[in-house]
Motif scaffolding. Sequence first.
Motif, PDB file in Angstrom:
ATOM      1  N   GLY A  90      -5.712 -14.935 -17.118  1.00 17.56           N
ATOM      2  CA  GLY A  90      -4.788 -14.385 -18.113  1.00 17.56           C
ATOM      3  C   GLY A  90      -5.458 -14.288 -19.475  1.00 17.56           C
ATOM      4  O   GLY A  90      -5.235 -13.327 -20.224  1.00 17.56           O
ATOM      5  N   ASN A 162       6.424 -18.989 -22.919  1.00 15.20           N
ATOM      6  CA  ASN A 162       6.061 -20.276 -22.346  1.00 15.20           C
ATOM      7  C   ASN A 162       5.810 -21.247 -23.491  1.00 15.20           C
ATOM      8  O   ASN A 162       4.951 -20.965 -24.322  1.00 15.20           O
ATOM      9  CB  ASN A 162       4.788 -20.098 -21.507  1.00 15.20           C
ATOM     10  CG  ASN A 162       4.265 -21.385 -20.922  1.00 15.20           C
ATOM     11  OD1 ASN A 162       4.899 -22.411 -21.006  1.00 15.20           O
ATOM     12  ND2 ASN A 162       3.085 -21.312 -20.332  1.00 15.20           N
ATOM     13  N   ASP A 187       3.106  -9.891 -23.071  1.00 18.57           N
ATOM     14  CA  ASP A 187       2.697 -10.796 -21.997  1.00 18.57           C
ATOM     15  C   ASP A 187       3.931 -11.006 -21.121  1.00 18.57           C
ATOM     16  O   ASP A 187       4.906 -11.631 -21.537  1.00 18.57           O
ATOM     17  CB  ASP A 187       2.197 -12.113 -22.608  1.00 18.57           C
ATOM     18  CG  ASP A 187       1.740 -13.119 -21.550  1.00 18.57           C
ATOM     19  OD1 ASP A 187       2.173 -13.005 -20.385  1.00 18.57           O
ATOM     20  OD2 ASP A 187       0.965 -14.033 -21.897  1.00 18.57           O
ATOM     21  N   SER A 209      -0.952 -13.240 -16.761  1.00 14.03           N
ATOM     22  CA  SER A 209      -1.740 -14.234 -16.065  1.00 14.03           C
ATOM     23  C   SER A 209      -1.217 -14.180 -14.636  1.00 14.03           C
ATOM     24  O   SER A 209      -0.106 -14.634 -14.357  1.00 14.03           O
ATOM     25  CB  SER A 209      -1.522 -15.621 -16.674  1.00 14.03           C
ATOM     26  OG  SER A 209      -2.042 -16.586 -15.777  1.00 14.03           O
ATOM     27  N   THR A 211      -2.273 -15.807 -12.323  1.00 11.49           N
ATOM     28  CA  THR A 211      -2.358 -17.195 -11.870  1.00 11.49           C
ATOM     29  C   THR A 211      -0.980 -17.775 -11.549  1.00 11.49           C
ATOM     30  O   THR A 211      -0.870 -18.692 -10.742  1.00 11.49           O
ATOM     31  CB  THR A 211      -2.969 -18.035 -13.026  1.00 11.49           C
ATOM     32  OG1 THR A 211      -4.102 -17.351 -13.560  1.00 11.49           O
ATOM     33  CG2 THR A 211      -3.361 -19.411 -12.577  1.00 11.49           C
ATOM     34  N   LYS A 212       0.049 -17.242 -12.233  1.00 14.54           N
ATOM     35  CA  LYS A 212       1.375 -17.876 -12.192  1.00 14.54           C
ATOM     36  C   LYS A 212       2.234 -17.270 -11.081  1.00 14.54           C
ATOM     37  O   LYS A 212       1.883 -17.366  -9.929  1.00 14.54           O
ATOM     38  CB  LYS A 212       2.032 -17.738 -13.561  1.00 14.54           C
ATOM     39  CG  LYS A 212       1.090 -17.972 -14.740  1.00 14.54           C
ATOM     40  CD  LYS A 212       0.517 -19.374 -14.778  1.00 14.54           C
ATOM     41  CE  LYS A 212      -0.394 -19.516 -15.992  1.00 14.54           C
ATOM     42  NZ  LYS A 212      -1.140 -20.761 -16.015  1.00 14.54           N
TER      43      LYS A 212
HETATM   44  C1  LIG Z   1       2.398 -16.888 -20.726  1.00  7.66           C
HETATM   45  C2  LIG Z   1       0.972 -17.147 -20.424  1.00  7.66           C
HETATM   46  N1  LIG Z   1       0.047 -16.247 -20.814  1.00  7.66           N
HETATM   47  C3  LIG Z   1      -1.259 -16.438 -20.558  1.00  7.66           C
HETATM   48  C4  LIG Z   1      -1.720 -17.547 -19.915  1.00  7.66           C
HETATM   49  C5  LIG Z   1      -3.189 -17.708 -19.665  1.00  7.66           C
HETATM   50  O1  LIG Z   1      -3.458 -17.445 -18.343  1.00  7.66           O
HETATM   51  P1  LIG Z   1      -4.728 -18.048 -17.526  1.00  7.66           P
HETATM   52  O2  LIG Z   1      -4.502 -19.509 -17.458  1.00  7.66           O
HETATM   53  O3  LIG Z   1      -4.650 -17.339 -16.218  1.00  7.66           O
HETATM   54  O4  LIG Z   1      -5.946 -17.698 -18.315  1.00  7.66           O
HETATM   55  C6  LIG Z   1      -0.802 -18.512 -19.485  1.00  7.66           C
HETATM   56  C7  LIG Z   1      -1.281 -19.731 -18.794  1.00  7.66           C
HETATM   57  O5  LIG Z   1      -0.668 -20.766 -18.794  1.00  7.66           O
HETATM   58  C8  LIG Z   1       0.575 -18.295 -19.744  1.00  7.66           C
HETATM   59  O6  LIG Z   1       1.489 -19.192 -19.346  1.00  7.66           O
END
Ligand SMILES: Cc1ncc(COP(=O)(O)O)c(C=O)c1O
Lengths: 432, 167
Positions: A90, A162, A187, A209, A211-212
């Motif tokens: 992210g 977040n 985002d 991201s 990842t989530k």
């Molecule tokens: C809202 C948000 N944006 C960006 C990121 C960053 O993502 P990454 O950890 O994949 O680099 C996060 C990670 O916690 C996030 O929660």
Amino acid sequence: MTKDNKERFGFETRMIHAGSQPEPVTGARQTPIFQNTSYVFHDTDHAASLFNLQTFGFIYSRLTNPTVAALEERIANLEGGRGATACASGHAAQILALFPLMDPGDDFIASNRLYGGSITQFGKTFKKFDWRCTFVDVDQAENVRKALTPKTKAIFVESLANPGGVISDLEALSAIAREAGIPLIVDNTMATPYLCPAFEWGADLIVHSTTKFLSGNGTSTGGCVVDSGTFDWAASDKFPSLSAPEPAYHGLRFAESFGDMAYTLHSHAVALRDLGATMAPMNAFQTLLGIETLSLRMERHCANALAVARFLESHDLVEWVSHAGLESSPYHALANKYLPKGAGAVFTFGVKGGYEMGIKVVEACELFSHLANIGDTRSLILHPASTTHRQLSEDQRIAAGAGPDVIRLSIGLETLDDITADLDQALTRAAE
Amino acid sequence: MSEPLNYSDEFLRGILSGVRGIAMVGASTKWTRPSYFAMKYLQEKGFRVIPVNPGAAGQEILGETCYATLAEVPGSIDMVDIFRASDAAGQTVDEALALKDSKNIRVIWMQLGVRDDAAAARAQAAGLSVVMNRCPKIEYGRLHSELSWGGFNSGIISSKRRRIRIG
Ligand SMILES: Cc1ncc(COP(=O)(O)O)c(C=O)c1O
């Protein structure tokens, strides 16, 4: 997809099919993992056409890879964008998103309630590129207007922030961005395209991201930038990377040669080529699998989270709960407008007893995993002040909703009663 | 605001599989120009592309002689692809309509950013198919799942196995 043509298929169909037709050589139905770095040219003329961007095709996986491209198309489709660029995380997506817009000395405006890691990236590391970030409280849209300078190149917010259950008024912010002739970057990590169609509310670029919630079960780090395809990069001289001749491509102008594909092509052919923050094919595959069940997971994530928020709101050892789905939330009206299907699965609450009690509750959990991630099938717990938001100053922590008593939850898909029972026993044990 | 343009995939596929000769009005000799990209790509896909541009008449572009006007293009044309500003497109359409029988012109295609609804209506009244504000290279690539290479949203949802040309 050209804006003139309406989507023919529903969201659930597209989350399974978009970007993933059967592989034509073998007929493989699931998207293959192209664990491969480079692609054979037919001849030197073909190679030249590819390098000059005159024909479509794969050259080298730092720029493009078929499995990663399938994921990009799927996310672009679900967001209703023109194209997408996947990348390593992210945070990489945030660099990629701004890279074509910013020159040294330029600035952009960001919400002061972003994820703590983003505040550190924007406020500290970007200084090394001489990219200047002005943080403002975007709840008063006027603050954004006041922060605009002739060198402002973008406005950056989270649709659902977040960790604090904070929602940005995308329509108001997009009006300001449009007036200033700059893109609104959203985002959409916490909301996902299922909960919030940010382009329909006026975003020009979306970052994730992956990842989530998109990958969904904590296997793969990744990020993605999606372009709506509707911002006119050549309307002013603010964005020379896209509108002026590009020296590395013999003076080609991306906006002129590629129209609504310019931004995404630039992200691959220049940004990924030179920044190198490429997504691995295996991660793209895992994320594609995750997205196949996105709507089902988000529905249950949201239902469980709202029920847990209500449970905590009535708990004796809890001071407050910040979840935009609760009637008590100042963001409740914005949640109904922007997130009608549910206000997400990540929220915060304050324990009675402050910092010490916060740490004890986290450590007393048995089912919740104590770790620094969100959007997993598993329920997760974290004390931001001592972990993710540790690098921030006390003032920044409070502005970001990560004060000393704050606990962040990412509610998973376990049986609801088991989730609430674990929190109940942890709170009770911590208070002993 | 003009109405959005809606072209079904079937309609565009029909055009691109039905034409062979394309007169490209506004073709450029410079390789960094969008028209050059489109011409090179369409040639690779088996189309015969004849450049038309009075400023480059007599010169060669990608192995083809450039003509000053549509009328000078020898033989049959099938499709006229217009790489000119919207306010100049109508004139090209009228030239094409005057030649439609002698040169077998059946399709008018106006490039991305080019649109003239009145000229389109004249061409349709004369029985021609019209596409505006689209690029044949992009549409060909999209319909043949090539566009997906760069993460673009093709809008195509299908569980059919595509037949591919090998070699
Ligand atoms: C809202 C948000 N944006 C960006 C990121 C960053 O993502 P990454 O950890 O994949 O680099 C996060 C990670 O916690 C996030 O929660």
